[in-house]
Design an enzyme around this catalytic site. Sequence first.
Site, mmCIF file in Angstrom:
data_model
loop_
_atom_site.group_PDB
_atom_site.id
_atom_site.type_symbol
_atom_site.label_atom_id
_atom_site.label_comp_id
_atom_site.label_asym_id
_atom_site.label_seq_id
_atom_site.Cartn_x
_atom_site.Cartn_y
_atom_site.Cartn_z
ATOM 1 N N LYS A 53 0.905 -1.103 -0.121
ATOM 2 C CA LYS A 53 0.128 -0.169 -0.200
ATOM 3 C C LYS A 53 0.736 1.319 0.016
ATOM 4 O O LYS A 53 0.456 2.449 -1.044
ATOM 5 C CB LYS A 53 -0.916 0.042 1.434
ATOM 6 C CG LYS A 53 -1.567 -1.079 0.843
ATOM 7 C CD LYS A 53 -3.282 -1.371 2.282
ATOM 8 C CE LYS A 53 -3.958 -2.705 2.110
ATOM 9 N NZ LYS A 53 -4.431 -3.041 3.121
ATOM 10 N N GLN A 97 -4.903 -2.248 9.522
ATOM 11 C CA GLN A 97 -5.326 -3.850 8.095
ATOM 12 C C GLN A 97 -5.987 -3.995 9.609
ATOM 13 O O GLN A 97 -5.236 -4.492 10.892
ATOM 14 C CB GLN A 97 -3.548 -3.661 8.707
ATOM 15 C CG GLN A 97 -3.179 -4.931 7.674
ATOM 16 C CD GLN A 97 -3.197 -4.948 6.545
ATOM 17 O OE1 GLN A 97 -3.229 -3.770 5.635
ATOM 18 N NE2 GLN A 97 -3.397 -5.871 5.479
ATOM 19 N N ASP A 120 -11.367 2.493 3.299
ATOM 20 C CA ASP A 120 -11.788 1.473 3.867
ATOM 21 C C ASP A 120 -12.975 1.337 3.309
ATOM 22 O O ASP A 120 -14.211 0.043 2.729
ATOM 23 C CB ASP A 120 -11.171 0.553 4.957
ATOM 24 C CG ASP A 120 -10.394 -0.321 4.826
ATOM 25 O OD1 ASP A 120 -10.087 -1.314 3.150
ATOM 26 O OD2 ASP A 120 -9.794 -0.758 4.642
HETATM 27 N N1 GUE Z 1 -8.330 -3.215 6.531
HETATM 28 C C1 GUE Z 1 -8.002 -4.081 5.884
HETATM 29 N N2 GUE Z 1 -8.151 -3.199 4.526
HETATM 30 C C2 GUE Z 1 -7.985 -4.752 3.128
HETATM 31 O O1 GUE Z 1 -8.082 -3.869 1.996
HETATM 32 C C3 GUE Z 1 -7.214 -5.756 3.987
HETATM 33 C C4 GUE Z 1 -7.325 -5.646 4.926
HETATM 34 N N3 GUE Z 1 -7.098 -4.970 5.942
HETATM 35 N N4 GUE Z 1 -6.742 -7.143 5.390
HETATM 36 C C5 GUE Z 1 -5.748 -7.530 4.188
HETATM 37 C C6 GUE Z 1 -6.890 -8.032 2.979
HETATM 38 C C7 GUE Z 1 -6.340 -9.262 2.153
HETATM 39 N N5 GUE Z 1 -6.289 -7.475 1.297
HETATM 40 C C8 GUE Z 1 -5.474 -7.216 -0.157
HETATM 41 C C9 GUE Z 1 -4.978 -6.359 -0.783
HETATM 42 C C10 GUE Z 1 -3.852 -6.866 -2.108
HETATM 43 C C11 GUE Z 1 -3.602 -8.139 -2.400
HETATM 44 C C12 GUE Z 1 -2.882 -8.838 -3.329
HETATM 45 O O2 GUE Z 1 -1.910 -7.182 -4.361
HETATM 46 N N6 GUE Z 1 -2.616 -9.239 -4.243
HETATM 47 C C13 GUE Z 1 -1.390 -9.783 -4.959
HETATM 48 C C14 GUE Z 1 -0.090 -10.635 -4.793
HETATM 49 C C15 GUE Z 1 0.506 -9.511 -2.734
HETATM 50 C C16 GUE Z 1 1.320 -11.498 -2.530
HETATM 51 O O3 GUE Z 1 2.198 -11.612 -3.152
HETATM 52 O O4 GUE Z 1 0.951 -11.376 -1.536
HETATM 53 C C17 GUE Z 1 -1.997 -10.279 -6.062
HETATM 54 O O5 GUE Z 1 -3.211 -10.750 -5.453
HETATM 55 O O6 GUE Z 1 -1.741 -10.446 -7.020
HETATM 56 C C18 GUE Z 1 -3.934 -9.108 -1.484
HETATM 57 C C19 GUE Z 1 -4.475 -9.171 -0.331
HETATM 58 C C20 GUE Z 1 -6.307 -6.508 1.631
HETATM 59 N N7 GUE Z 1 -7.303 -6.585 2.656
#
Ligand code: GUE
Length: 294
Positions: A53, A97, A120
Site C-alpha cells: 500500500k 490493517q 476502507d
Molecule cells: N483493513 C483492511 N483492508 C484490506 O483491504 C485488507 C485487510 N485489512 N486485510 C487483508 C486483506 C487482504 N488484502 C489484499 C490486498 C491486496 C492483495 C494483493 O495485491 N495481492 C497480490 C499478491 C501479493 C502477495 O504476493 O502477497 C496479487 O493478488 O497479485 C492481496 C490481499 C487486503 N485486505
Amino acid sequence: MTAITLDGVTTASAIKAELVDRVAILRSNGVVPGLATLLVGSDPGSQTYVAGKHRDCAEVGIESIRIDLPGSATSADVRAAIKDLNSRRDVTGYIIQLPLPVGHNENAMLELIDPSKDADGLHPTNLGRLVLGIEGELRSPLPCTPAGIVELLRRYDVPIVGQRVVVVGRGLTVGRPLGLLFTRKGLDATVTLTHSRTVDLAGEVRRADIVVAAVGVPHLIQADWIKPGAAVLDVGITRVHDEVTGKGRLTGDVHPDVASVAGHLSPNPRGVGPMTRAMLLSNVVKAAEQSLRL
Ligand SMILES: Nc1nc(=O)c2c([nH]1)NC[C@@H]1CN(c3ccc(C(=O)N[C@@H](CCC(=O)O)C(=O)O)cc3)C=[N+]21
C-alpha cells in the site's frame, strides 16, 4: 476454449495512471492526500500488504504514513493510535490493517474511525450508506475489494445487469458488502450470497453467470461447477507450503481447470488483489476531492 484473463495488474495500472493526474490537481489546489496504515503485530502476510500500500501511494503521489504497533499493544494503545489518526491534519484517510491480533474487538475499533477518513469503507456509517444508497447517490467510500471486483468486470465489458451472481463467502470485507453493491440500481444483478452452511453449493454455483469466490479454501470451486462461459473471480487467498520448491506459495479458491470452462477468469494472485489496492487509492483521492468542494 480457455477463459479471457481478467488482468488485475494491467487494469490497476490504468487506474493508477488516472489517479496521478487527479492527485496533481489536488496538490495544485493545496490539498495533499495522505494515507496512513495502522498495523498491529508482525503477521508476515499483513506486513506484505501494508508495504504494498505504501509503494502504491508513492506511485501516484499520495503521501503515506505508517503506524506499526507491537503485537503486545493493548486495546487502549490501539484506541489511542486511532484517535491520533483522526486528529492528524496530514492524514486525509487511513486503514486499520485486518485482522487485528486476537484479543482486540475489530468492530469496536472500526467504529472509532472518523467516517470521513475511512479509506476502507468499513465504518458502520459508510456501510450504512452503502445500504441506504440503493441507487448509489450517496457519496461514501465503498469497501475496496467489492469496488475492485465491479470495476474489473466493467473494464472488461462483462455484463452485470440482470445477471445471476453467486458470491461464495459472507465476510465483512468482501461477500457481505459485495451483495449490497451488485444489487444497487445501475448494477442490477440478482445475487445469491452463499456461505459455509449453504446446502448444495455446487448447485448454486452452476446457475451463476458471475461467480465470486471469497472464502479462503484452496481450489474449492471445481471446473464442473461452472456454467460454460461464466465469469469467475478468484478472491480468497491461502498461503500454502509447496512440497516441491519448499517455499511458500499463494493459492486461490478456484481450481485451475476452471480456466477451460469459464468465459472470463480473474487469476489469483494478479487479479482482484491489485484492484483492491487501486480502489483504496481511489477512495483516498475521492475523499480529498470532496474536502476541496466544501
Ligand atoms: N483493513 C483492511 N483492508 C484490506 O483491504 C485488507 C485487510 N485489512 N486485510 C487483508 C486483506 C487482504 N488484502 C489484499 C490486498 C491486496 C492483495 C494483493 O495485491 N495481492 C497480490 C499478491 C501479493 C502477495 O504476493 O502477497 C496479487 O493478488 O497479485 C492481496 C490481499 C487486503 N485486505
